[in-house]
Design an enzyme around this catalytic site. Structure first.
Site, short mmCIF file in Angstrom:
data_model
loop_
_atom_site.label_atom_id
_atom_site.label_comp_id
_atom_site.label_asym_id
_atom_site.label_seq_id
_atom_site.Cartn_x
_atom_site.Cartn_y
_atom_site.Cartn_z
N CYS A 81 0.79 -1.23 0.00
CA CYS A 81 0.00 0.00 0.00
C CYS A 81 0.83 1.29 0.00
O CYS A 81 0.56 2.21 -0.77
CB CYS A 81 -0.96 -0.01 1.18
SG CYS A 81 -0.19 -0.49 2.72
N GLY A 100 -3.86 -1.11 7.62
CA GLY A 100 -2.84 -1.95 6.99
C GLY A 100 -2.69 -3.28 7.70
O GLY A 100 -2.20 -4.25 7.12
N HIS A 117 -3.07 6.28 4.82
CA HIS A 117 -1.64 6.44 5.11
C HIS A 117 -1.18 7.84 4.68
O HIS A 117 -1.69 8.41 3.72
CB HIS A 117 -0.82 5.45 4.29
CG HIS A 117 -0.89 4.02 4.75
ND1 HIS A 117 -1.54 3.62 5.88
CD2 HIS A 117 -0.35 2.90 4.21
CE1 HIS A 117 -1.40 2.31 6.02
NE2 HIS A 117 -0.69 1.85 5.02
#
Ligand code: A2P
Length: 347
Positions: free
Chosen positions: A130, A161, A243
């Site tokens: 990711c 995640g 993120h």
């Protein structure tokens, strides 16, 4: 008459799996039949797709019969067990785990960067890590104009995640702390609510964790070069599902922030978000649920004449995982890369 495909989601009950389900519906992917696969634990549950309640089935050899496309997001060991079986049964697998990413025979694809790589698939296509996807989407358009020599990244990674259970754990920890209790950490190694810690993936002999090395090795594979020097520090932060990354780029020659801004404002998958007067830049809460990687705070690195600094936020579950996988699937459909023998025509 449009072609449509028999699709299976492996890991359908997980954070990425449920997003895959939503995206197939939202993006109107041509699905003629959908199988939802997870572990034994989930049998008896149902999930909705286009208004219909579909049962969760436990994964087995037979589950992959009469399936054209498998979207897998159930962890590396599950993919290692089932991907080859699914391919043997005639499906193409888009795998979200790290199991096959560095296999030279498996394309590692970010559609905005290296869509052409998908054409070489031999049954499995890997969806990158990711943090790597988000960085690649933002850096690639700049690298097309002036070549990047070195990347120094610091990440601020959300709980998603580590999966749906980690997201729930952070909420429970926050509740516990606010009520004066000690937070319990069972999924994550340490309490994350009101805290942060360096990414807990295994460390190598040089002191880098696996997540950091994924950014190094996967970016090079996606960009098709071993020449870029890359280093990263990955940190887990108490954010639920987007993120953030601080990225320092060193180019072969000076790169003005305005030129970078102009390029990024026209780049696929990127949304430039900068308001210098009010000090407003990408934030994880704004990236949550969005398809684009939000990029801002582009500035000259005062420590290097060829350096640029930028800041980005991206939804880890969406572009960092499920959306990228669905975009790969769309690419396969568009380029006719799902084998014709596996395709049948819907009425
Ligand atoms: P289950 O819900 O039945 O455990 P996340 O990344 O959010 O933790 O989700 C992981 C996904 O992978 C879930 O759908 C989970 O199913 C699935 N999964 C985990 N282990 C297995 C396994 N051994 N076989 C099949 N699916 C698995």
């Amino acid at each position: 008459m449009t072609k449509s495909y028999r699709v299976a989601i492996l890991g359908a009950t997980g954070a990425v799996g449920t997003e895959l389900l939503e995206l197939l519906e939202q993006r109107n992917f041509p699905v003629s039949d959908l199988k939802l696969l997870a572990s034994e634990r989930s049998v008896g549950r149902t999930l909705q797709f286009k208004g219909e309640n579909l049962p969760i089935e436990s994964v087995s050899d037979r589950a992959f019969e009469n399936v054209d496309l498998v979207l897998a997001s159930a962890g590396g060991s599950t993919s290692k067990t089932w991907a080859a079986i699914a391919v043997e049964k005639g499906a193409v697998v888009i795998d979200n785990s790290s199991a096959f990413r560095m296999n030279p025979e498996v394309p590692l694809v970010v559609p905005e960067v290296n869509p052409q790589a998908a054409a070489n698939h031999q049954g499995i296509i890997a969806n990158p890590n990711c943090t790597t996807i988000l960085m690649a989407v933002a850096v690639w358009p700049l690298h097309q104009v002036k070549s990047v020599q070195r990347i120094v990244a610091a990440t601020y990674q959300s709980a998603s995640g580590a999966g749906a259970k980690a997201m729930a754990e952070v909420k429970n920890q926050a509740n516990a702390i606010l009520q004066g209790h000690s937070p319990v950490a069972e999924v994550l190694p340490y309490p994350l609510a009101f805290n942060l810690f360096p990414h807990n993936s295994p460390l190598n002999d040089f002191g880098y964790c696996e997540e950091e090395m994924k950014m190094v090795n996967e970016t090079r594979k996606i960009f098709g070069t071993q020449e870029i020097r890359i280093t990263a520090t990955c940190v887990r932060v108490p954010v639920l599902r987007a993120h953030s990354e601080a990225i320092n780029l060193e180019f072969e020659e000076p790169f003005s922030p305005d030129e970078a801004r102009d390029i990024l404002s026209r780049s696929p998958g990127v949304k430039l978000l900068e308001d210098w007067e009010s000090n407003y830049f990408p934030m994880p809460i704004e990236a949550t649920g969005k398809d684009e990687v939000l990029v801002g705070r582009i500035r000259q690195d005062i420590s290097h004449p060829h350096g640029l600094e930028l800041w980005l936020c991206g939804d880890q579950i969406r572009k960092g995982a499920a959306l990228n996988a669905v975009q790969i699937a769309e690419l396969l459909v568009e380029k006719n890369l799902l084998k014709p023998a596996q395709v049948y025509v819907s009425r």
